[in-house]
Structures are given as structure tokens and as C-alpha cells.
Motif scaffolding. Structure first.
Motif, PDB file in Angstrom:
ATOM      1  N   ASP A  59     -19.817  72.325  13.052  1.00 19.11           N
ATOM      2  CA  ASP A  59     -20.326  71.222  12.215  1.00 19.11           C
ATOM      3  C   ASP A  59     -20.323  69.896  12.979  1.00 19.11           C
ATOM      4  OD1 ASP A  59     -20.642  72.949  10.051  1.00 19.11           O
ATOM      5  OD2 ASP A  59     -18.652  72.495   9.246  1.00 19.11           O
ATOM      6  N   TYR A  60     -19.521  69.802  14.038  1.00 20.92           N
ATOM      7  CA  TYR A  60     -19.389  68.558  14.793  1.00 20.92           C
ATOM      8  C   TYR A  60     -19.527  68.885  16.284  1.00 20.92           C
ATOM      9  CZ  TYR A  60     -17.074  67.665  10.364  1.00 20.92           C
ATOM     10  OH  TYR A  60     -16.781  67.589   9.033  1.00 20.92           O
ATOM     11  N   SER A  73     -13.494  67.044  13.568  1.00 23.99           N
ATOM     12  CA  SER A  73     -13.871  66.076  12.536  1.00 23.99           C
ATOM     13  C   SER A  73     -14.995  65.179  13.037  1.00 23.99           C
ATOM     14  CB  SER A  73     -12.673  65.203  12.150  1.00 23.99           C
ATOM     15  OG  SER A  73     -12.336  64.339  13.232  1.00 23.99           O
ATOM     16  N   ALA A  74     -15.682  64.556  12.105  1.00 25.52           N
ATOM     17  CA  ALA A  74     -16.728  63.590  12.449  1.00 25.52           C
ATOM     18  C   ALA A  74     -16.120  62.399  13.179  1.00 25.52           C
ATOM     19  CB  ALA A  74     -17.458  63.141  11.184  1.00 25.52           C
ATOM     20  N   GLU A  75     -14.914  62.025  12.812  1.00 23.63           N
ATOM     21  CA  GLU A  75     -14.243  60.900  13.470  1.00 23.63           C
ATOM     22  C   GLU A  75     -13.991  61.189  14.951  1.00 23.63           C
ATOM     23  OE1 GLU A  75     -13.655  60.800   9.168  1.00 23.63           O
ATOM     24  OE2 GLU A  75     -13.120  62.342  10.607  1.00 23.63           O
ATOM     25  N   LYS A  77     -15.602  63.344  16.845  1.00 23.88           N
ATOM     26  CA  LYS A  77     -16.899  63.367  17.516  1.00 23.88           C
ATOM     27  C   LYS A  77     -17.361  61.945  17.818  1.00 23.88           C
ATOM     28  CE  LYS A  77     -21.741  64.810  16.927  1.00 23.88           C
ATOM     29  NZ  LYS A  77     -22.202  63.779  17.793  1.00 23.88           N
TER      30      LYS A  77
END
Length: 151
Positions: A59-60, A73-75, A77
Motif C-alpha cells: 500500500d506504501y 505507513s504513509a508517514e 513513505k
């Protein structure tokens, strides 16, 4: 005189020495990756923020030097994308000890060190122990060999 410790050290290095001595038939890619996924699918930022290996997620994903890095996590990335040189493993994620010896080897997510703000990966935890005996010296040797070891 062969002691138990010297015997164990020699047998621990033998798998890496075999990989280092293997002649290259073609230039290696700048990043160690399995099926296009760098550092075995682990999140490079987590080594800094969580002080442990954490599996990344599809997902990332970020592209890095022709391979894909996965993040947990998106953070993480976003942190990597803002400063890849800070978080990317040295020597393209190849075993730092192998590079210090003039070769390359695969790495294990559990065999890692953050030293002076940089991530170094090793073949296994035994090799990491050998690497850790002289990190500054090994870094200097690896820096001198990189990226020529890819040829």
C-alpha cells in the motif's frame, strides 16, 4: 591453536566468503532486490523511528534506484520521499561487510545497524557481529569499494 571461538567465527564467515569469491558474470544492479523489492520488503524508515525491522506494505511503495521500497505507513513513505539519502540503506542494501571485503552478498532484515545516521545491512546476525567489531574501519573499506563491487 584452533579455539571454539575462532572455529565459530570462521564457519560464520564461510557463507559470506563464498558469495564474495563468486565471479560476477554480469554487472549487479545498484540495489539488492528480490523480485524487484528492495531490502526484503522491510521499511527502511522504521529502523530509525522504531529501532527494529518492520515489514512494509504494498500500500506504501516508492521507487528507489530501479527497485521498490515498501513502507509500513504513509508517514514513513513521506519521510523517505522527502530525504531518500537519509533513510536508504548504504551500498544499495547489499551486505555492508561483504562490500568492505570487496564483494556483495544478500542481507537479512534482522542483521542491521544504524551508525552515524546511516542504515547498514548484513548477511546475517553473525556477520553483523563481525562487522560491529570495527564499524568505522569497515565503513571506510566499504566506501572505498563501492560501487566498483557491482562490476
Amino acid at each position: 591453536m584452533l579455539t571454539r571461538r575462532s572455529f565459530l567465527a570462521a564457519t560464520a564467515v564461510a557463507p559470506v566468503a563464498g558469495l564474495i569469491a563468486t565471479p560476477a558474470l554480469a554487472a549487479k544492479p545498484p540495489v539488492y532486490a528480490n523480485d524487484g523489492i528492495a531490502i526484503n520488503g522491510y521499511d527502511p524508515v522504521a529502523y530509525f523511528t522504531m529501532s527494529k525491522p518492520v515489514e512494509g506494505s504494498m500500500d506504501y511503495v516508492s521507487d528507489w534506484e530501479g527497485a521498490k521500497l515498501l513502507f509500513s505507513s504513509a508517514e514513513n513513505k513521506a519521510m523517505f520521499d522527502a530525504d531518500p539519502d537519509k533513510f536508504a540503506p548504504k551500498y544499495g542494501g547489499y551486505c555492508a561487510y561483504a562490500v568492505s571485503k570487496g564483494g556483495t552478498a544478500t542481507t537479512s532484515p534482522d542483521a542491521w545497524t544504524v551508525h552515524e545516521g546511516r542504515l547498514y545491512l548484513n548477511f546475517n546476525t553473525t556477520v553483523r557481529g563481525i562487522w560491529s567489531q570495527d564499524i568505522p574501519g569497515n565503513v571506510a573499506k566499504a566506501d572505498a569499494n563501492w560501487p566498483a563491487v557491482l562490476a
